[in-house]
Write a protein that holds these residues in place. Structure first.
Motif, PDB file in Angstrom:
ATOM      1  N   UNK A  67     -14.534  54.881 -28.634  1.00 26.90           N
ATOM      2  CA  UNK A  67     -15.494  54.486 -27.602  1.00 26.90           C
ATOM      3  C   UNK A  67     -16.817  54.051 -28.237  1.00 26.90           C
ATOM      4  N   UNK A  68     -17.244  54.751 -29.280  1.00 28.69           N
ATOM      5  CA  UNK A  68     -18.480  54.377 -29.974  1.00 28.69           C
ATOM      6  C   UNK A  68     -18.330  53.010 -30.626  1.00 28.69           C
ATOM      7  N   UNK A  69     -17.180  52.727 -31.196  1.00 26.16           N
ATOM      8  CA  UNK A  69     -16.939  51.412 -31.806  1.00 26.16           C
ATOM      9  C   UNK A  69     -16.935  50.324 -30.727  1.00 26.16           C
ATOM     10  N   UNK A  70     -16.371  50.646 -29.563  1.00 24.09           N
ATOM     11  CA  UNK A  70     -16.364  49.683 -28.457  1.00 24.09           C
ATOM     12  C   UNK A  70     -17.789  49.361 -28.009  1.00 24.09           C
ATOM     13  N   UNK A  71     -18.627  50.383 -27.882  1.00 29.56           N
ATOM     14  CA  UNK A  71     -20.028  50.138 -27.516  1.00 29.56           C
ATOM     15  C   UNK A  71     -20.751  49.339 -28.592  1.00 29.56           C
ATOM     16  N   UNK A 111     -25.397  42.823 -25.361  1.00 29.73           N
ATOM     17  CA  UNK A 111     -26.801  43.233 -25.381  1.00 29.73           C
ATOM     18  C   UNK A 111     -27.001  44.298 -26.464  1.00 29.73           C
ATOM     19  N   UNK A 112     -28.097  44.222 -27.190  1.00 23.45           N
ATOM     20  CA  UNK A 112     -28.336  45.224 -28.235  1.00 23.45           C
ATOM     21  C   UNK A 112     -28.588  46.630 -27.691  1.00 23.45           C
ATOM     22  N   UNK A 113     -28.796  46.766 -26.395  1.00 20.27           N
ATOM     23  CA  UNK A 113     -29.028  48.087 -25.809  1.00 20.27           C
ATOM     24  C   UNK A 113     -27.769  48.967 -25.838  1.00 20.27           C
ATOM     25  N   UNK A 114     -26.603  48.360 -26.008  1.00 22.37           N
ATOM     26  CA  UNK A 114     -25.372  49.141 -26.101  1.00 22.37           C
ATOM     27  C   UNK A 114     -25.328  49.985 -27.380  1.00 22.37           C
ATOM     28  N   UNK A 115     -26.204  49.670 -28.334  1.00 21.10           N
ATOM     29  CA  UNK A 115     -26.281  50.487 -29.556  1.00 21.10           C
ATOM     30  C   UNK A 115     -26.703  51.907 -29.208  1.00 21.10           C
ATOM     31  N   UNK A 116     -27.560  52.048 -28.203  1.00 23.51           N
ATOM     32  CA  UNK A 116     -27.987  53.386 -27.786  1.00 23.51           C
ATOM     33  C   UNK A 116     -26.806  54.203 -27.258  1.00 23.51           C
ATOM     34  N   UNK A 117     -25.927  53.562 -26.466  1.00 25.04           N
ATOM     35  CA  UNK A 117     -24.730  54.247 -25.986  1.00 25.04           C
ATOM     36  C   UNK A 117     -23.824  54.624 -27.150  1.00 25.04           C
ATOM     37  N   UNK A 118     -23.702  53.710 -28.112  1.00 23.94           N
ATOM     38  CA  UNK A 118     -22.873  53.976 -29.279  1.00 23.94           C
ATOM     39  C   UNK A 118     -23.403  55.171 -30.066  1.00 23.94           C
TER      40      UNK A 118
END
Length: 152
Positions: free
Chosen positions: A26-30, A38-45
């Motif tokens: 899931x972290x790799x998917x984010x 969007x670069x904001x998905x890095x926070x979810x990752x």
């Protein structure tokens, strides 16, 4: 108080990794979504990576200490919990191995006891061994020493 006949078991590192593998994916998917959308998905990752890291540490914090008189299960990182079951209370043993656990020579051992607070004791991700035979001998010895006889 560590004697020669005491057994200390911990879940294998590989078992902890297999349990956390969905979170890592899931972290790799984010991370991929952050690249494409969007670069904001890095926070979810990063949040999912933190949760995965905590889960690995939590699984590895389990310690199963088996003596001739009792079984002590210790778990927890920030808040420790220690459960102890007298050996003579253990009634039955169940070994389960999924296909993945069989590949890596690991097993889950479930102990069923007559203790009201710990009726089911799970020893997960331990290395495959003849621990059941050792436990059976220790249970019989503890019952004999405490003059406890099972009636069916």
């Amino acid at each position: 108080m560590m004697l020669n006949d005491d057994i200390v078991l911990k879940p294998a590192v590989l078992f902890a990794f297999l349990k956390v593998l969905p979170l890592i994916l899931l972290a790799i998917t984010f991370l991929l979504l952050s690249w494409w959308l969007s670069p904001y998905f890095i926070l979810f990752s990063l949040a999912v990576c933190g949760a995965a890291w905590y889960r690995i540490l939590y699984i590895r914090s389990f310690q199963y200490f088996i003596t001739t008189e009792y079984i002590r299960i210790t778990r927890g990182i920030f808040f420790k919990r220690i459960d102890q079951v007298e050996m003579f209370r253990v009634k039955d043993f169940i070994i389960t191995q999924s296909f993945i656990l069989q590949l890596f020579k690991l097993m889950n051992l479930t102990l069923i006891s007559t203790d009201h607070s710990n009726q089911i004791i799970n020893l997960q991700g331990i290395p495959e061994s003849d621990i059941v035979d050792t436990l059976r001998d220790r249970v019989q010895e503890a019952r004999h020493n405490n003059n406890i006889y099972e009636l069916n």
